[in-house]
Design an enzyme around this catalytic site. Structure first.
Site, mmCIF file in Angstrom:
data_model
loop_
_atom_site.group_PDB
_atom_site.id
_atom_site.type_symbol
_atom_site.label_atom_id
_atom_site.label_comp_id
_atom_site.label_asym_id
_atom_site.label_seq_id
_atom_site.Cartn_x
_atom_site.Cartn_y
_atom_site.Cartn_z
ATOM 1 N N ASP A 119 0.882 -1.169 0.000
ATOM 2 C CA ASP A 119 0.000 0.000 0.000
ATOM 3 C C ASP A 119 0.923 1.224 0.000
ATOM 4 O O ASP A 119 2.098 1.115 0.307
ATOM 5 C CB ASP A 119 -0.881 -0.044 1.247
ATOM 6 C CG ASP A 119 -1.760 1.182 1.375
ATOM 7 O OD1 ASP A 119 -2.322 1.609 0.356
ATOM 8 O OD2 ASP A 119 -1.865 1.710 2.493
ATOM 9 N N ASP A 159 0.112 5.180 1.010
ATOM 10 C CA ASP A 159 0.024 6.111 2.144
ATOM 11 C C ASP A 159 -0.028 5.331 3.456
ATOM 12 O O ASP A 159 -0.858 4.436 3.624
ATOM 13 C CB ASP A 159 -1.222 6.997 2.018
ATOM 14 C CG ASP A 159 -1.221 7.830 0.730
ATOM 15 O OD1 ASP A 159 -0.187 7.902 0.042
ATOM 16 O OD2 ASP A 159 -2.282 8.406 0.421
#
Ligand SMILES: [Zn+2]
Length: 174
Positions: free
Chosen positions: A8, A10
């Site tokens: 992922d 952020d």
């Protein structure tokens, strides 16, 4: 077959934006500690690094695909200058409930399969939200949660660097 680390973005690579805000450009992108070093370790072990992220801000007109692509290019230039490399960035530009690529759906993993034959046994999804962990489980790879605790994840830890240490140690032990 490729061992793949799905990341992922952020909260794993860079600091999250404030709630309801989006990281729209390089000026707002702040790397978390030791991220280039963590990615470099994975590069050295011949993992493919694939960033998969939900970028609903595109559907909402807050940013364009070109802006997101340019940001990702800047991120990779910075990493390259620090001896690390991300192999590709895949993202969902859609609004919730309109596609099969927004995590926890697995469309972005399937998009990666068009680029590499994924060795799921030796591949991982690393994320800081439950939807990342559910996505990884739905797809069928091991999952690492970055944060306090998540009951669904195979491993929980505090940072990407720590996650990489655990993965590499575990893979060496077989
Ligand atoms: Zn989508």
């Amino acid at each position: 077959m490729a061992k793949v680390i799905f990341l992922d973005r952020d909260g794993v690579i860079n600091k999250c934006a404030k709630e309801h805000e989006y990281i729209t450009q390089w000026e707002y992108f702040e790397f978390l500690e030791n991220v280039p070093g963590a990615i470099r370790l994975l590069n050295n072990e011949e993992y493919k690094i694939v960033v998969i992220s939900n970028q609903r801000g595109i559907a909402r007109g807050i940013m364009t695909k070109d802006e997101v692509d340019e940001l990702h290019q800047r991120v990779n230039e910075y990493l390259n200058n620090n001896g690390a490399n991300i192999d590709c960035f895949l993202y969902c530009p859609h609004e919730t409930g309109k596609c099969n690529c927004r995590k926890p759906d697995i469309g972005l993993f399937l998009a990666a399969e068009r680029l590499f034959e994924v060795d799921k046994i030796h591949s991982y999804m690393i994320g800081d939200s439950e939807s990342d962990i559910i996505a990884g489980k739905n797809y069928g790879v091991k999952t690492v949660f970055i944060g306090e605790y998540n009951s669904l994840a195979d491993v929980c830890c505090k940072s990407l660097y720590e996650a990489v240490q655990i993965i590499l140690k575990g893979e060496r032990l077989g």
